[in-house]
Write a protein that holds these residues in place. Structure first.
Motif, mmCIF file in Angstrom:
data_model
loop_
_atom_site.group_PDB
_atom_site.id
_atom_site.type_symbol
_atom_site.label_atom_id
_atom_site.label_comp_id
_atom_site.label_asym_id
_atom_site.label_seq_id
_atom_site.Cartn_x
_atom_site.Cartn_y
_atom_site.Cartn_z
ATOM 1 N N SER A 1 34.805 -70.886 -36.698
ATOM 2 C CA SER A 1 34.264 -69.566 -37.027
ATOM 3 C C SER A 1 32.825 -69.736 -37.480
ATOM 4 C CB SER A 1 35.083 -68.904 -38.140
ATOM 5 O OG SER A 1 34.540 -67.648 -38.475
ATOM 6 N N LEU A 2 31.911 -69.064 -36.795
ATOM 7 C CA LEU A 2 30.479 -69.200 -37.094
ATOM 8 C C LEU A 2 29.961 -68.003 -37.880
ATOM 9 C CD1 LEU A 2 29.208 -70.730 -33.746
ATOM 10 C CD2 LEU A 2 30.053 -71.880 -35.803
ATOM 11 N N GLY A 3 30.767 -67.504 -38.782
ATOM 12 C CA GLY A 3 30.331 -66.417 -39.643
ATOM 13 C C GLY A 3 30.951 -65.090 -39.246
ATOM 14 N N SER A 4 31.100 -64.217 -40.221
ATOM 15 C CA SER A 4 31.770 -62.935 -39.996
ATOM 16 C C SER A 4 30.970 -62.010 -39.095
ATOM 17 C CB SER A 4 32.032 -62.251 -41.343
ATOM 18 O OG SER A 4 30.858 -62.219 -42.122
ATOM 19 N N MET A 5 29.651 -62.233 -38.961
ATOM 20 C CA MET A 5 28.836 -61.362 -38.123
ATOM 21 C C MET A 5 28.615 -61.925 -36.719
ATOM 22 S SD MET A 5 25.956 -59.944 -40.804
ATOM 23 C CE MET A 5 25.376 -58.673 -39.684
ATOM 24 N N ILE A 6 29.001 -63.184 -36.496
ATOM 25 C CA ILE A 6 28.804 -63.817 -35.190
ATOM 26 C C ILE A 6 30.142 -63.822 -34.453
ATOM 27 C CG2 ILE A 6 28.022 -65.870 -33.965
ATOM 28 C CD1 ILE A 6 25.842 -64.582 -35.592
ATOM 29 N N SER A 7 30.317 -62.879 -33.548
ATOM 30 C CA SER A 7 31.593 -62.755 -32.839
ATOM 31 C C SER A 7 31.552 -63.391 -31.447
ATOM 32 C CB SER A 7 31.983 -61.280 -32.705
ATOM 33 O OG SER A 7 30.982 -60.557 -32.006
ATOM 34 N N SER A 8 30.395 -63.890 -31.040
ATOM 35 C CA SER A 8 30.281 -64.546 -29.734
ATOM 36 C C SER A 8 29.046 -65.439 -29.749
ATOM 37 C CB SER A 8 30.187 -63.517 -28.605
ATOM 38 O OG SER A 8 29.010 -62.742 -28.742
ATOM 39 N N ILE A 9 28.870 -66.204 -28.676
ATOM 40 C CA ILE A 9 27.708 -67.092 -28.546
ATOM 41 C C ILE A 9 26.946 -66.675 -27.297
ATOM 42 C CG2 ILE A 9 26.928 -69.461 -28.195
ATOM 43 C CD1 ILE A 9 29.335 -70.401 -29.770
ATOM 44 N N GLY A 10 25.766 -66.118 -27.509
ATOM 45 C CA GLY A 10 24.978 -65.619 -26.391
ATOM 46 C C GLY A 10 24.342 -66.708 -25.546
ATOM 47 N N LYS A 11 24.303 -67.931 -26.062
ATOM 48 C CA LYS A 11 23.676 -69.050 -25.347
ATOM 49 C C LYS A 11 24.768 -69.764 -24.548
ATOM 50 C CE LYS A 11 19.919 -72.277 -26.312
ATOM 51 N NZ LYS A 11 20.343 -73.483 -25.590
ATOM 52 N N LYS A 12 24.802 -69.510 -23.254
ATOM 53 C CA LYS A 12 25.921 -69.949 -22.427
ATOM 54 C C LYS A 12 26.059 -71.468 -22.370
ATOM 55 C CE LYS A 12 28.067 -69.108 -17.926
ATOM 56 N NZ LYS A 12 27.927 -68.426 -16.621
ATOM 57 N N ASP A 13 24.939 -72.186 -22.316
ATOM 58 C CA ASP A 13 25.043 -73.639 -22.235
ATOM 59 C C ASP A 13 25.671 -74.226 -23.492
ATOM 60 O OD1 ASP A 13 22.840 -72.900 -23.709
ATOM 61 O OD2 ASP A 13 21.597 -74.584 -23.045
ATOM 62 N N LEU A 14 25.363 -73.645 -24.668
ATOM 63 C CA LEU A 14 25.976 -74.097 -25.911
ATOM 64 C C LEU A 14 27.479 -73.804 -25.888
ATOM 65 C CD1 LEU A 14 25.936 -75.145 -28.817
ATOM 66 C CD2 LEU A 14 25.235 -72.858 -29.554
ATOM 67 N N LEU A 15 27.833 -72.611 -25.444
ATOM 68 C CA LEU A 15 29.238 -72.232 -25.349
ATOM 69 C C LEU A 15 30.009 -73.221 -24.470
ATOM 70 C CD1 LEU A 15 31.581 -70.134 -25.633
ATOM 71 C CD2 LEU A 15 30.654 -69.018 -23.611
ATOM 72 N N MET A 16 29.436 -73.595 -23.345
ATOM 73 C CA MET A 16 30.109 -74.503 -22.402
ATOM 74 C C MET A 16 30.244 -75.905 -22.993
ATOM 75 S SD MET A 16 28.355 -73.220 -18.818
ATOM 76 C CE MET A 16 29.243 -74.411 -17.818
ATOM 77 N N GLU A 17 29.235 -76.344 -23.745
ATOM 78 C CA GLU A 17 29.316 -77.668 -24.371
ATOM 79 C C GLU A 17 30.433 -77.706 -25.414
ATOM 80 O OE1 GLU A 17 27.796 -80.303 -23.458
ATOM 81 O OE2 GLU A 17 26.126 -79.578 -22.245
ATOM 82 N N MET A 18 30.528 -76.651 -26.220
ATOM 83 C CA MET A 18 31.578 -76.595 -27.238
ATOM 84 C C MET A 18 32.957 -76.513 -26.593
ATOM 85 S SD MET A 18 29.807 -74.044 -30.055
ATOM 86 C CE MET A 18 31.257 -74.049 -31.144
ATOM 87 N N ASN A 19 33.095 -75.682 -25.584
ATOM 88 C CA ASN A 19 34.383 -75.515 -24.902
ATOM 89 C C ASN A 19 34.830 -76.821 -24.254
ATOM 90 O OD1 ASN A 19 36.552 -73.759 -23.849
ATOM 91 N ND2 ASN A 19 35.608 -74.160 -21.860
ATOM 92 N N ILE B 1 23.740 -79.993 -29.892
ATOM 93 C CA ILE B 1 25.153 -80.122 -29.536
ATOM 94 C C ILE B 1 25.319 -80.406 -28.043
ATOM 95 C CG2 ILE B 1 27.321 -78.836 -29.272
ATOM 96 C CD1 ILE B 1 26.818 -77.541 -31.928
ATOM 97 N N LYS B 2 26.009 -81.489 -27.768
ATOM 98 C CA LYS B 2 26.462 -81.827 -26.420
ATOM 99 C C LYS B 2 27.962 -82.074 -26.504
ATOM 100 C CE LYS B 2 22.345 -81.639 -24.685
ATOM 101 N NZ LYS B 2 21.984 -80.489 -23.820
ATOM 102 N N SER B 3 28.628 -81.954 -25.387
ATOM 103 C CA SER B 3 30.081 -82.103 -25.375
ATOM 104 C C SER B 3 30.517 -83.420 -26.016
ATOM 105 C CB SER B 3 30.606 -82.016 -23.936
ATOM 106 O OG SER B 3 31.978 -82.294 -23.883
ATOM 107 N N GLU B 4 29.824 -84.519 -25.668
ATOM 108 C CA GLU B 4 30.236 -85.833 -26.139
ATOM 109 C C GLU B 4 30.061 -85.990 -27.642
ATOM 110 O OE1 GLU B 4 28.032 -85.254 -23.772
ATOM 111 O OE2 GLU B 4 29.127 -85.787 -21.945
ATOM 112 N N ASN B 5 28.834 -85.658 -28.153
ATOM 113 C CA ASN B 5 28.608 -85.885 -29.592
ATOM 114 C C ASN B 5 29.408 -84.905 -30.451
ATOM 115 O OD1 ASN B 5 27.105 -83.534 -29.263
ATOM 116 N ND2 ASN B 5 25.272 -84.313 -30.289
ATOM 117 N N PHE B 6 29.677 -83.710 -29.916
ATOM 118 C CA PHE B 6 30.455 -82.736 -30.675
ATOM 119 C C PHE B 6 31.916 -83.189 -30.771
ATOM 120 C CE2 PHE B 6 32.206 -78.295 -31.250
ATOM 121 C CZ PHE B 6 31.611 -78.085 -32.479
ATOM 122 N N ALA B 7 32.478 -83.632 -29.656
ATOM 123 C CA ALA B 7 33.859 -84.133 -29.678
ATOM 124 C C ALA B 7 33.968 -85.393 -30.538
ATOM 125 C CB ALA B 7 34.336 -84.419 -28.252
ATOM 126 N N ASP B 8 32.973 -86.276 -30.461
ATOM 127 C CA ASP B 8 32.980 -87.496 -31.285
ATOM 128 C C ASP B 8 32.945 -87.159 -32.769
ATOM 129 O OD1 ASP B 8 33.110 -89.123 -29.087
ATOM 130 O OD2 ASP B 8 30.956 -89.570 -29.038
#
Length: 524
Positions: free
Chosen positions: A300-318, A416-423
């Motif tokens: 959860s990234l805060g009560s006011m942040i209900s989505s991530i507008g930066k698609k590349d960041l979203l894909m890395e986290m997912n 944030i990249k997929s690898e360092n975030f998962a690590d």
């Protein structure tokens, strides 16, 4: 800058307590959404439940708490909304603001851009004549305000009310309220340092020491027209408003904060929103049960942040979530999830999460958070390690403290990249020392002599019963700056030393002259 009217405030508060000792009329003011509103809602409920008559004055609009359904209120509410054109412009600003945050560019300029929005809103707030007249006629005894939006101070001044200031962030305003801030071990607000600094870090901290002061001066210039228009006689400054507060309450605790000097008119009561967990719903329980021994994490990234507008960041986290064994409960507005991005099979999206209840679940392993104090305090209360994605304001400093206490780590969103975030997730969940440290901070938070709700009620009633908070304020509030920093004393001592040194040099020169004269006479 108190006039005759302000001088009567302590007397009126004391008389009020004698006439009505069981309860007083309290006005809470909040012109912010998200966690700021949730905190002020808790404050209002607690005071109402303890026999006081509470009314909240708030601004409402789209984006107050996306995905959250406001429960029925036990206290009275006076609210209004801005016009549609303004709300549309504000929504566009909020989108751009999020883009800047998720790109890792949330510096001081972003904060000042937010203040610029507040200044425009404040012009509307101050002209709500019907509402302000109604509130004035209700004759409230004291106000409790959320200070992130400076306009709450101006409303109190307009209504002629004494007020208690609640800071929902860290000690950003410590400079303005006169708190001691030794740069040798108290990190400056924008420094992101700890209390244990090397020489170079202390050099950096000293350089950044006056940062909050400069921001305050800039804020004051932004609200100058409003102050001059509505208070032409007294012409108060933002600094005056800070110091006129009867009491300052900070929504933090020393299980998170570094130890630092405080003043009697400053109290820390962090943890109002952290409570024993209630059972989660059956469908969520079933989802968690599928995780087996691996457990689950909450994102959860805060009560006011209900989505991530930066698609590349979203894909890395997912992608990172798809490569960990834990189940993931992600607070994300499902209707805004991109259709061309396949959701990781172990992830469940929810428009809103009851974060406190999830953090109290026995299978919780980690909180992925933006670093807001409410979220971090809930994590500490339940002994849950944290992985931070700092976005704005105090998030960076909060997470620096969490890392220093070895309760978690943080990664800026632009790194944030997929690898360092998962690590990072695997490291925190797999390293038992993070959990051990989290449980240690939990013991510190839970073993306080008085719970935060009791502190809140006790301090508010103390201010009422004692006729104000004047006895808690240091005399430094009345001193000119040169006296406060002993510059006159230093100048006097320096002048005395200069005079003494001058005469010593003169005497030495005279002795040398006499000795050389005697030598010449003997030679002749």
């Amino acid at each position: 800058m108190a006039g005759g009217r302000e001088c009567l405030i302590p007397v009126l508060l004391l008389v009020l307590h004698v006439l009505c000792p069981q309860g007083v009329k309290i006005l809470t003011i909040c012109f912010m959404g998200g966690s700021h509103y949730l905190l002020m809602d808790d404050v209002s409920r607690i005071l109402q439940d303890n026999g006081h008559e509470v009314r909240m004055f708030r601004q409402i609009g789209k984006g107050l708490l996306p995905g959250y359904e406001l429960p029925s209120s036990p206290y009275a509410v006076t609210s209004y909304t801005m016009d549609k054109e303004y709300l549309k412009d504000n929504e566009e600003f909020f989108k751009k603001w999020q883009e800047e945050m998720f790109s890792g560019r949330a510096g001081i300029q972003i904060f000042l851009d937010v203040m610029d929005v507040f200044e425009k809103e404040c012009q509307v707030h101050m002209n709500q004549t019907d509402i302000l007249d109604f509130l004035k006629q209700e004759k409230y005894d004291i106000a409790i305000i959320n200070t992130f939006n400076p306009c709450t101070f101006f409303i109190c001044k307009k209504l002629g009310l004494p007020y208690i200031a609640i800071s929902s962030g860290g000690f950003f305003s410590s400079f303005a309220i006169g708190l001691p801030n030794p740069p040798s071990y108290v990190p400056a607000f924008p420094s992101h340092l700890t209390d244990q600094m090397s020489f170079l870090e202390r050099l950096k901290n000293t350089y950044m020491y006056f940062g909050p002061y400069m921001v305050e001066r800039t804020q004051e210039a932004m609200f100058k027209n409003i102050l001059e228009r509505h208070f032409p006689d007294s012409r108060p400054t933002l600094h005056d408003f800070y110091q006129e507060a009867e009491l300052w309450i900070f929504n933090t605790d020393f299980s998170i904060e570094f130890a630092r000097p405080l003043l009697p008119n400053v109290q820390c009561i962090g943890g109002l929103r952290a409570k024993p967990a209630n059972p989660v719903s059956q469908d969520i329980e079933d989802f968690i049960a599928e995780s087996g021994e691996f457990g689950f994490i909450v994102v959860s990234l805060g009560s006011m942040i209900s989505s991530i507008g930066k698609k590349d960041l979203l894909m890395e986290m997912n992608s990172a979530f798809a490569n960990i064994p834990q189940k993931v409960i992600w607070r994300y507005k499902t209707s805004q999830w991109p259709e061309d991005v396949k959701l990781a099979p172990n992830v469940r999206l929810m428009d809103w999460v009851k974060q406190n209840d999830l953090l109290g679940h026995p299978k919780i392993r980690l909180l992925v958070t933006h670093g807001g104090l409410n979220s971090l305090t809930e994590a500490v209360y339940h002994g849950v390690p944290a992985l931070g994605i700092p976005l704005f304001g105090d998030h960076f400093g909060n997470l620096a403290r969490i890392k220093a206490k070895f309760m978690g780590e943080y990664i800026p969103p632009n790194e944030i990249k997929s690898e360092n975030f998962a690590d990072a997730i695997r490291n925190i969940v797999g390293n038992k020392s993070y959990k051990t440290s989290a449980m240690k901070q939990r013991a510190i938070l839970r073993s306080r002599p008085f719970p935060p709700d009791k502190q809140l009620v006790g301090w508010v009633e103390h201010i009422i019963q004692s006729g104000g908070g004047g006895h808690l304020k240091p005399y430094s509030y009345q001193q000119p700056w040169y006296q406060q920093y002993l510059l006159d004393v230093i100048l006097f001592i320096s002048a005395c030393l200069a005079v003494i040194i001058y005469f010593i040099v003169k005497v030495i020169r005279l002795l040398i002259y006499l000795m050389s004269s005697n030598r010449k006479q003997k030679q002749n």
